[in-house]
Write an enzyme that holds these catalytic residues in place. Structure first.
Site, short mmCIF file in Angstrom:
data_model
loop_
_atom_site.label_atom_id
_atom_site.label_comp_id
_atom_site.label_asym_id
_atom_site.label_seq_id
_atom_site.Cartn_x
_atom_site.Cartn_y
_atom_site.Cartn_z
N HIS A 57 -13.77 92.52 40.94
CA HIS A 57 -12.93 93.98 41.12
C HIS A 57 -11.80 94.38 39.63
O HIS A 57 -11.74 93.41 38.61
CB HIS A 57 -11.16 93.25 41.17
CG HIS A 57 -9.64 94.24 41.59
ND1 HIS A 57 -9.42 93.79 42.07
CD2 HIS A 57 -9.49 95.00 41.13
CE1 HIS A 57 -8.45 94.44 42.43
NE2 HIS A 57 -7.61 95.07 41.64
N HIS A 114 -10.48 98.34 37.16
CA HIS A 114 -10.00 99.57 37.58
C HIS A 114 -10.63 100.35 35.62
O HIS A 114 -10.53 100.16 35.30
CB HIS A 114 -8.30 99.66 37.40
CG HIS A 114 -8.40 98.96 38.52
ND1 HIS A 114 -8.06 99.76 39.04
CD2 HIS A 114 -7.45 97.79 38.91
CE1 HIS A 114 -6.82 98.85 40.40
NE2 HIS A 114 -7.29 97.95 40.00
N LYS A 172 -11.28 100.01 50.64
CA LYS A 172 -9.98 99.02 50.44
C LYS A 172 -8.55 99.63 50.68
O LYS A 172 -8.45 100.76 50.73
CB LYS A 172 -9.77 99.42 48.37
CG LYS A 172 -8.76 99.20 47.98
CD LYS A 172 -8.68 97.21 47.91
CE LYS A 172 -7.26 96.46 46.87
NZ LYS A 172 -7.06 96.83 45.24
N HIS A 198 -4.96 94.74 48.55
CA HIS A 198 -3.94 94.77 48.13
C HIS A 198 -3.21 94.21 49.11
O HIS A 198 -2.55 94.85 49.52
CB HIS A 198 -3.87 95.98 47.14
CG HIS A 198 -2.80 95.27 46.77
ND1 HIS A 198 -2.71 95.31 44.90
CD2 HIS A 198 -1.84 94.60 46.37
CE1 HIS A 198 -1.41 95.69 44.65
NE2 HIS A 198 -0.74 94.94 45.03
N HIS A 255 -7.05 89.93 44.29
CA HIS A 255 -6.66 89.25 43.01
C HIS A 255 -5.33 87.88 44.00
O HIS A 255 -3.97 88.52 43.67
CB HIS A 255 -5.34 90.25 42.23
CG HIS A 255 -4.74 91.74 43.09
ND1 HIS A 255 -4.47 91.59 43.97
CD2 HIS A 255 -5.55 93.07 43.17
CE1 HIS A 255 -4.18 92.47 44.38
NE2 HIS A 255 -4.92 93.48 43.74
N ASP A 312 -9.52 92.37 37.86
CA ASP A 312 -8.83 93.30 38.29
C ASP A 312 -7.98 93.48 36.47
O ASP A 312 -6.53 93.99 36.33
CB ASP A 312 -6.92 92.82 39.11
CG ASP A 312 -6.23 93.24 39.32
OD1 ASP A 312 -6.40 94.62 39.23
OD2 ASP A 312 -4.80 93.43 39.20
ZN LIG Z 1 -6.74 96.47 41.48
#
Ligand SMILES: [Zn+2]
Length: 348
Positions: A14, A16, A99, A136, A174, A247
């Site tokens: 995970h 970004h 996702k 999420h 997360h 994350d």
């Molecule tokens: Zn994230």
């Protein structure tokens, strides 16, 4: 005392990578120690079709400065996907999975899903193709406290998804609460990623007397001591349902000043595996680091375990306060602080 750890090369499930100059600057930090990363698809224009996924993967890999590095892309779910393209992209491993961002839960999630029933056909395809739904897991509602969003999502959305699609593989991304940890432990076909910051911070580190610390502000927000302890235990005690997902989510400093509309996200890629090593040592579980960082993830995703290894040595070092390059300035998580483990060899 153990001064060295050698583990199979980790993967980060995970991350970004963003886009433009930010992507060019930060990709190498995750690629320095990970063999594979799941690149989250919540770019300004979300990644919702196969052509975008192919381009985004190429762009990340080109900027990784590591020729073996692989970016894995999940499809950003919306209520009006092209399902033919989606199915083909899953079959051809262009998408590793999909996702789910409930609308407005975090950065660039305004294109997300407001009613899960509208994407049941997507879940059906994922289940049939044996691909993973990454979630999420927060429910946003004016009557739901920011600290309870994960619990409400589990009770009111996730349970429904799981009851309807019993063979669908799910990663609750997360995980941030003891409630989430317990849910994952007691249900089948579901795993969770755990960030370093949710195992290092509690809400006292974010919500100070009368000011928010913008560099500790992320979604889901960090919670209480008992949540932190449950996450540490889940990661460190050899439970195969939990694996590494930082994350790591950079924002430029200009979006991180107090008393403004803050962008949530913590950038930990510059010291991620070192932070996990520190946490595992504190939990007397250094021998379990490899399972969490390098084994459980690929097993869940049905991918091969990496063959090469990395070596960490017990050396004190100070994490630089910022990443400053091109026009970009980002605050490093743990910036200016000491960590007692450092990666010293790649491909041992
Ligand atoms: Zn994230």
């Amino acid at each position: 005392m153990n001064k060295n750890i050698i583990i199979k090369k980790p993967d980060d499930w995970h991350v970004h990578f963003r886009e433009d100059a930010m992507l060019e600057v930060i990709t190498k930090y995750s690629a320095r120690i990970n063999n594979r990363c799941i690149a989250m698809p919540n770019t300004k224009t979300p990644i919702t079709n196969s052509l975008q996924a192919i381009d985004y993967k190429k762009l990340i890999e080109k900027n990784s400065k590591n020729e073996n590095f692989q970016a894995l892309i999940p499809c950003y779910l919306t209520e009006n996907l092209d399902l033919v393209d989606f199915r083909n992209a899953l079959k051809n491993n262009i998408f590793i999975g999909a996702k789910l961002y409930p609308t407005n839960v975090t950065t660039n999630s305004s294109f997300g899903v407001s009613n899960i029933e509208k994407i049941y056909d997507v879940f059906e395809i994922l289940e049939k193709e044996n691909k993973t739904l990454l979630i999420h897991g927060e429910k946003i509602d004016k009557n739901i406290d920011i600290f309870d969003r994960e619990k409400y999502f589990i009770d009111e959305e996730l349970t429904t998804i799981r009851n309807t699609f019993q063979n669908l593989k799910i990663v609750l991304e997360h995980v941030s609460t003891k409630y989430g940890v317990d849910y994952i432990k007691s249900n089948s076909n579901i795993a969770g990623t755990i960030t370093p910051h949710h195992m290092l911070l509690t809400k006292k580190d974010v919500f100070l007397d009368n000011i928010i610390n913008p560099h500790h502000y992320c979604m889901p927000v960090v919670k209480n001591e008992n949540d932190l302890l449950a996450l540490r235990k889940a990661a460190c005690k050899n439970n195969t349902k939990f694996f590494l997902g930082t994350d790591s989510a950079p924002h430029e400093m200009k979006h991180k000043f107090p008393n403004m509309k803050l962008k949530p996200g913590i950038f930990s890629a510059a010291c991620s595996i070192e932070l996990y090593a520190k946490i595992f040592e504190e939990e007397n579980s250094l021998d379990k680091l490899e399972t969490f960082a390098s084994i459980n993830g690929p097993k869940f995703y049905n991918l091969p375990i990496n063959e090469s290894t990395i070596r960490l040595e017990k050396i004190d070092w100070i994490v630089p306060e910022f990443v400053k390059e091109k026009s970009i300035k980002i605050k490093n998580f743990f910036g200016n602080k000491k960590i007692n483990w450092k990666v010293v060899d790649l491909n041992v």
